[in-house]
Design a protein around this motif. Structure first.
Motif, PDB file in Angstrom:
ATOM      1  N   PHE A 136       5.162   5.748  -2.439  1.00  0.00           N
ATOM      2  CA  PHE A 136       5.090   4.891  -3.631  1.00  0.00           C
ATOM      3  C   PHE A 136       6.263   3.915  -3.721  1.00  0.00           C
ATOM      4  CE2 PHE A 136       2.255   8.351  -4.908  1.00  0.00           C
ATOM      5  CZ  PHE A 136       1.185   7.627  -5.433  1.00  0.00           C
ATOM      6  N   GLY A 137       7.187   3.999  -2.753  1.00  0.00           N
ATOM      7  CA  GLY A 137       8.313   3.075  -2.746  1.00  0.00           C
ATOM      8  C   GLY A 137       9.587   3.780  -3.130  1.00  0.00           C
ATOM      9  N   PRO A 138      10.739   3.149  -2.813  1.00  0.00           N
ATOM     10  CA  PRO A 138      12.020   3.829  -3.053  1.00  0.00           C
ATOM     11  C   PRO A 138      12.289   4.041  -4.545  1.00  0.00           C
ATOM     12  CG  PRO A 138      12.350   1.609  -2.155  1.00  0.00           C
ATOM     13  CD  PRO A 138      10.882   1.850  -2.160  1.00  0.00           C
ATOM     14  N   GLY A 139      12.669   5.263  -4.910  1.00  0.00           N
ATOM     15  CA  GLY A 139      13.101   5.557  -6.278  1.00  0.00           C
ATOM     16  C   GLY A 139      11.995   5.656  -7.309  1.00  0.00           C
TER      17      GLY A 139
ATOM     18  N   SER B 285      -3.744  11.163   5.372  1.00  0.00           N
ATOM     19  CA  SER B 285      -4.531   9.917   5.229  1.00  0.00           C
ATOM     20  C   SER B 285      -4.211   9.223   3.910  1.00  0.00           C
ATOM     21  CB  SER B 285      -6.031  10.233   5.258  1.00  0.00           C
ATOM     22  OG  SER B 285      -6.325  11.127   6.283  1.00  0.00           O
ATOM     23  N   LEU B 286      -3.953  10.025   2.862  1.00  0.00           N
ATOM     24  CA  LEU B 286      -3.628   9.432   1.562  1.00  0.00           C
ATOM     25  C   LEU B 286      -2.320   8.642   1.647  1.00  0.00           C
ATOM     26  CD1 LEU B 286      -4.213   9.068  -1.446  1.00  0.00           C
ATOM     27  CD2 LEU B 286      -3.133  11.282  -1.880  1.00  0.00           C
ATOM     28  N   ILE B 287      -1.340   9.211   2.371  1.00  0.00           N
ATOM     29  CA  ILE B 287      -0.054   8.511   2.529  1.00  0.00           C
ATOM     30  C   ILE B 287      -0.302   7.144   3.189  1.00  0.00           C
ATOM     31  CG2 ILE B 287       2.157   8.539   3.778  1.00  0.00           C
ATOM     32  CD1 ILE B 287       2.166  11.623   3.397  1.00  0.00           C
ATOM     33  N   GLU B 288      -1.104   7.148   4.248  1.00  0.00           N
ATOM     34  CA  GLU B 288      -1.396   5.885   4.949  1.00  0.00           C
ATOM     35  C   GLU B 288      -2.129   4.899   4.035  1.00  0.00           C
ATOM     36  OE1 GLU B 288       0.057   5.129   7.691  1.00  0.00           O
ATOM     37  OE2 GLU B 288       0.879   7.173   7.591  1.00  0.00           O
ATOM     38  N   ALA B 289      -3.080   5.419   3.259  1.00  0.00           N
ATOM     39  CA  ALA B 289      -3.864   4.542   2.373  1.00  0.00           C
ATOM     40  C   ALA B 289      -2.981   3.934   1.287  1.00  0.00           C
ATOM     41  CB  ALA B 289      -5.008   5.342   1.755  1.00  0.00           C
ATOM     42  N   ILE B 290      -2.032   4.718   0.759  1.00  0.00           N
ATOM     43  CA  ILE B 290      -1.147   4.193  -0.294  1.00  0.00           C
ATOM     44  C   ILE B 290      -0.229   3.132   0.291  1.00  0.00           C
ATOM     45  CG2 ILE B 290       0.831   4.804  -1.757  1.00  0.00           C
ATOM     46  CD1 ILE B 290      -0.729   7.387  -2.427  1.00  0.00           C
ATOM     47  N   LYS B 291       0.301   3.409   1.482  1.00  0.00           N
ATOM     48  CA  LYS B 291       1.165   2.418   2.133  1.00  0.00           C
ATOM     49  C   LYS B 291       0.388   1.112   2.367  1.00  0.00           C
ATOM     50  CE  LYS B 291       4.453   5.436   4.514  1.00  0.00           C
ATOM     51  NZ  LYS B 291       4.642   6.177   5.779  1.00  0.00           N
ATOM     52  N   ALA B 292      -0.842   1.265   2.842  1.00  0.00           N
ATOM     53  CA  ALA B 292      -1.672   0.080   3.118  1.00  0.00           C
ATOM     54  C   ALA B 292      -1.944  -0.686   1.830  1.00  0.00           C
ATOM     55  CB  ALA B 292      -2.979   0.508   3.776  1.00  0.00           C
ATOM     56  N   ALA B 293      -2.234   0.046   0.737  1.00  0.00           N
ATOM     57  CA  ALA B 293      -2.533  -0.615  -0.538  1.00  0.00           C
ATOM     58  C   ALA B 293      -1.308  -1.354  -1.066  1.00  0.00           C
ATOM     59  CB  ALA B 293      -3.010   0.427  -1.549  1.00  0.00           C
ATOM     60  N   ARG B 294      -0.119  -0.764  -0.834  1.00  0.00           N
ATOM     61  CA  ARG B 294       1.102  -1.422  -1.344  1.00  0.00           C
ATOM     62  C   ARG B 294       1.438  -2.665  -0.529  1.00  0.00           C
ATOM     63  NH1 ARG B 294       5.766   1.263  -1.096  1.00  0.00           N
ATOM     64  NH2 ARG B 294       6.616  -0.192  -2.601  1.00  0.00           N
ATOM     65  N   GLU B 295       1.071  -2.627   0.741  1.00  0.00           N
ATOM     66  CA  GLU B 295       1.387  -3.780   1.602  1.00  0.00           C
ATOM     67  C   GLU B 295       0.387  -4.916   1.403  1.00  0.00           C
ATOM     68  OE1 GLU B 295       1.666  -2.021   5.465  1.00  0.00           O
ATOM     69  OE2 GLU B 295       3.545  -1.025   4.900  1.00  0.00           O
ATOM     70  N   ALA B 296      -0.801  -4.534   0.911  1.00  0.00           N
ATOM     71  CA  ALA B 296      -1.862  -5.533   0.787  1.00  0.00           C
ATOM     72  C   ALA B 296      -1.524  -6.587  -0.263  1.00  0.00           C
ATOM     73  CB  ALA B 296      -3.167  -4.853   0.440  1.00  0.00           C
TER      74      ALA B 296
END
Lengths: 274, 327
Positions: free
Chosen positions: B229-232, B316-327
């Motif tokens: 979810f990002g730092p902090g 897979s959830l970790i990857e999906a969240i990272k992808a959603a945040r980068e999108a």
């Protein structure tokens, strides 16, 4: 009366009050409460002010287990005696006997007229009794898991003019001073202070012992004193007790990793954290 | 009802705790409603520089106790200073946040002032002349509503209960006499206050793990999801089962005998949802549960659930969240 130990000057070198108690017997008091077990379901009674107690199992407040254990450990190290004290009705005797079975030497129940007292009235009754018993250390749980107030320990310390360590996760007793640690947001703080003191105990302080058969048998013969006290009027008055607000209807998004896209959609558009 | 409302401003190392601005905001709201005035109390060493920030939340006067001896918290000294500030300001109500410091400090002040007190309030309102406060009891299995009579009065407010609201105040400094040493108790040092870790009770997102993780080795999935979810942003919590098993320290336990948290989003990974755990998190705004047992009680309090093995779903959830945040 505040014991004379506090009027002595601090040692510049050690930062502590020069002690006189090495090897001497120590009077230790533990404040306990008889509360519904933490795995109990709580139902508000028809009066909208109390809980339904039928079928509810009551136990020694879980945080008080650490207080009793710390008191017993301290007694084993220093000598002395451990007294447990509670404010409550005759039903609390069961919890006091349990503390005696764990190894406490004596128990006192203070009965009070009327309904539940607020933090001020309760702590004043306890502080009066503590003055009379004149212990050097008072242990109690960091909070009782019924009202979750966490007022009693620090309140008593302030009323008596004693030191206090609340939420202790470690505790070391010196001859006339103590040190310990407590959790704070994102870390811990290390605290020092003088005696007498009130120490409120957190989970993790020690490993509470269990009562064995011998302890349970001996507890029946140990002194348990029951006295009455007249509390001051409470300043906080109960209006109502209510169940928690209901949670929204749960939605199962699916099974296994296939449900992840639906969750991401919710986190993005509804929870708004992505 | 009350003319003067005093909010205690907690600072550590010269930084104001956000939660105490929430307490100040509550004091300001109530004072406005009652036609009264809000003041603040600030205690520490060389902290006067914080006064403009405090004034920005509506404090008309700031009662300041400053001394090198007050650089670190002392329950003894701070309580005497705050009780003095309450007397000097003529405050009828003293409000602090229910933080580690606040819950040690305010009961002491309440005793010094012979005052009644409500701890850990989640709702406070004026009804005519009466102050009505609601607080969770039995770790949130019930809510108690209390009426306060007699003044002065003390109250701690649960953190994250209302957002701090800026409002211009005079912020006039009034000096309070600082208590002199020796103190009865004092903080010697702050340990392991890691600045990169978000405290559980302050985090907007909490990711907690339970026995469904199967092995302490797999804890990296809980941490990985929090970090995604990002730092902090997100903090990590644990169920009692894994704390008792020695996987995680008690400081991370969420539940009736651990921390009570109320984040925007709580994600329960492999946690069945014992009553004592639900008590520690069921006031979270959104709850997401991932558990392989479709009958697990955690699903009854969850807004959204995924039935499945956390070891399969979380990577897979970790990857999906990272992808959603980068999108």
């Amino acid at each position: 009366m505040i014991p004379a130990i506090l009027s002595r000057p601090f040692s510049e070198k050690t930062g502590l009050i020069p002690g006189t108690k090495k090897g001497a017997d120590m009077e230790i008091l533990v404040l306990v409460k008889h509360v519904p077990a933490s795995d109990a379901a709580i139902k508000v009674a028809g009066d909208g002010r109390t809980i339904e107690t039928a079928g509810l199992s009551f136990v020694l407040n879980p945080y008080d287990e650490y207080a009793v254990e710390e008191a017993l450990k301290t007694k084993e190290a220093k000598g002395g005696s451990v007294t447990v004290l509670t404010v409550g009705g005759p039903e609390t005797v069961k919890t006091l006997r349990h503390c005696l079975a764990l190894g406490a030497d004596k128990a006192i129940r203070i009965g009070v007229e009327g309904g539940e007292l607020d933090g001020l009235a309760t702590s004043n009754i306890l502080a009066d009794k503590i003055k009379e018993l004149n212990p050097e250390l008072v242990f109690c749980g960091k909070q009782a898991i019924d009202n979750d107030d966490s007022q009693i320990g620090p309140r008593i310390a302030a009323r008596l003019g004693w030191a206090c360590l609340s939420d202790a996760s470690t505790f070391v007793l010196g001859d006339a001073a103590w040190s310990g640690e407590r959790d704070i947001e994102g870390g811990k703080e290390s605290v020092e202070g003088s005696l007498p003191a009130v120490i409120t105990c957190d989970k993790g302080l020690n490993e509470p012992r269990y009562a064995n058969m011998k302890g349970i048998m001996m507890a029946k013969k140990k002194p348990l004193e029951e006295v009455e006290a007249s509390p001051m009027a409470s300043k906080v008055e109960m209006v109502k007790l209510a169940p928690p607000p209901p949670r929204p209807e749960p939605t199962i998004l699916g099974e296994g990793p296939d449900a992840i896209p639906a969750l991401i959609e919710k986190l993005k558009n509804e929870v708004k954290v992505l | 009802m009350s003319k003067i409302w005093l909010a205690f401003i907690e600072q550590r190392e010269g930084k104001i705790k956000k939660a105490s601005l929430e307490a100040l905001t509550l004091a300001k709201n109530l004072a406005t409603q009652a036609g009264g005035t809000v003041h603040a109390a600030l205690i520490g060493d060389s902290v006067q520089g914080l006064s403009s920030e405090i004034a920005g939340y509506g404090a008309e006067k700031i009662f300041l106790a400053e001394s090198p001896d007050l650089a670190l918290y002392s329950g003894d000294a701070y309580s005497k200073a705050l009780a003095q500030a309450a007397k000097d300001s003529g405050a009828e109500v003293v409000i602090a946040s229910h933080t580690a410091m606040g819950k040690d400090l305010l009961p002491r002040v309440a005793s010094l002032l012979e005052a009644g007190m409500v701890s850990d309030a989640t709702q406070v309102e004026l009804q005519g002349e009466d102050l009505i406060a609601t607080k969770p009891v039995y770790a949130g299995k019930a809510y108690k509503t209390l009426k306060v009579s007699g003044q002065p009065f003390c109250l701690t407010l649960r953190p994250n209960t209302l957002p701090p609201q800026e409002s211009a105040g005079e912020g006039t400094i009034v000096t309070v006499e600082a208590p002199a040493k020796p103190f009865l108790d004092w903080v010697k040092e702050i340990l392991a206050a890691s600045t990169d870790k978000t405290p559980l009770q302050e985090a907007a997102i909490v990711v907690s793990g339970g026995r469904g993780l199967k092995d302490p080795e797999n804890w990296k999935l809980v941490e990985g999801l929090a970090e995604a979810f990002g730092p902090g942003v997100a903090a990590v919590g644990a169920s009692r089962a894994v704390v008792d098993a020695g996987w995680r320290p008690h400081s991370e336990q969420v539940g009736q005998t651990g921390k009570v948290v109320s984040p925007t989003l709580y994600i329960a990974l492999g946690i069945s949802g014992a009553i004592q755990h639900l008590a520690g998190m069921s006031t979270s705004k959104y709850i997401v549960a991932i558990n392989k047992d479709p009958d697990a009680p955690i699903f009854k309090v969850a807004n959204y659930g995924i039935v499945g093995d956390v070891l399969e779903v979380v990577p897979s959830l970790i990857e999906a969240i990272k992808a959603a945040r980068e999108a």
